[in-house]
Design a protein around this motif. Structure first.
Motif, PDB file in Angstrom:
ATOM      1  N   ASP A  59       0.717  -1.376  -0.513  1.00 13.31           N
ATOM      2  CA  ASP A  59       0.035  -0.113  -0.022  1.00 13.31           C
ATOM      3  C   ASP A  59       1.243   1.256   0.122  1.00 13.31           C
ATOM      4  O   ASP A  59       0.757   2.459  -0.506  1.00 13.31           O
ATOM      5  N   GLU A  88       2.516   1.391  -3.325  1.00 15.03           N
ATOM      6  CA  GLU A  88       1.689   1.942  -4.473  1.00 15.03           C
ATOM      7  C   GLU A  88       1.814   3.499  -3.852  1.00 15.03           C
ATOM      8  O   GLU A  88       1.613   4.696  -5.478  1.00 15.03           O
ATOM      9  N   ALA A 111       2.715  -0.614  -9.021  1.00 11.49           N
ATOM     10  CA  ALA A 111       1.395  -0.614  -9.551  1.00 11.49           C
ATOM     11  C   ALA A 111       0.548  -2.000  -8.895  1.00 11.49           C
ATOM     12  O   ALA A 111       1.637  -2.885  -8.791  1.00 11.49           O
ATOM     13  N   ARG A 112      -0.652  -1.516  -9.034  1.00 16.24           N
ATOM     14  CA  ARG A 112      -0.961  -3.104  -9.245  1.00 16.24           C
ATOM     15  C   ARG A 112      -1.979  -3.226  -9.927  1.00 16.24           C
ATOM     16  O   ARG A 112      -2.726  -2.424 -10.089  1.00 16.24           O
ATOM     17  N   VAL A 136       1.064  -7.178  -8.589  1.00 15.80           N
ATOM     18  CA  VAL A 136       2.523  -5.832  -8.090  1.00 15.80           C
ATOM     19  C   VAL A 136       3.040  -5.979  -9.831  1.00 15.80           C
ATOM     20  O   VAL A 136       4.694  -7.001 -10.279  1.00 15.80           O
TER      21      VAL A 136
END
Length: 137
Positions: free
Chosen positions: A69, A72, A78-79, A91
């Motif tokens: 978290d 990001e 980025a997810r 991921v």
């Protein structure tokens, strides 16, 4: 006793490395984040599932989620949802994450080179060989 001396030296080296890394990587990166970035970049993987990090980070799935978290939010990763199975989250390394990974690896390399430069090239190779033997025993 040899084990006590080994433990004392190992602790000192580990502490010195941790302290150096925390200082030099801050405020944009932590050692745990660097590990994630390296796994994504150095391993040559374009994407990994959050659960893939468990074996490398000696922590809980909840802690990995929190770590990801933060990463990001900082733009390091980025997810993305899997196109075929929306339950799977991938991921992915961002360009900013790639840059920070290279910086972090360089910080660590310079520190370790400083330590290793105290002994000859032959002894450096011997040290790595012996540590490999101990680690893989």
């Amino acid at each position: 006793m040899i084990t006590q001396e080994f433990a004392k030296l190992w602790w000192k080296l580990s502490k010195d490395l941790r302290t150096h890394m925390e200082t030099e990587l801050a405020p944009s990166l932590t050692e745990g984040q660097l590990t994630v970035l390296e796994l994504l970049q150095v391993a040559g993987k374009t994407k990994m599932k959050p659960s893939d990090f468990i074996d490398y980070l000696a922590t809980t799935p909840a802690a990995i989620t929190t770590l990801l978290d933060r990463m990001e939010k900082s733009g390091l990763i980025a997810r993305e949802r899997d196109e075929k199975d929306r339950r799977i989250v991938w991921v992915i390394l961002t360009e900013h994450g790639r840059t920070e990974c290279e910086r972090g690896v360089q910080v660590r390399e310079q520190f370790l080179q400083q330590y290793l430069s105290r002994i000859s090239s032959h002894n450096q190779q011997l040290l790595v060989y012996l540590l490999g033997k101990v680690a893989n025993a």
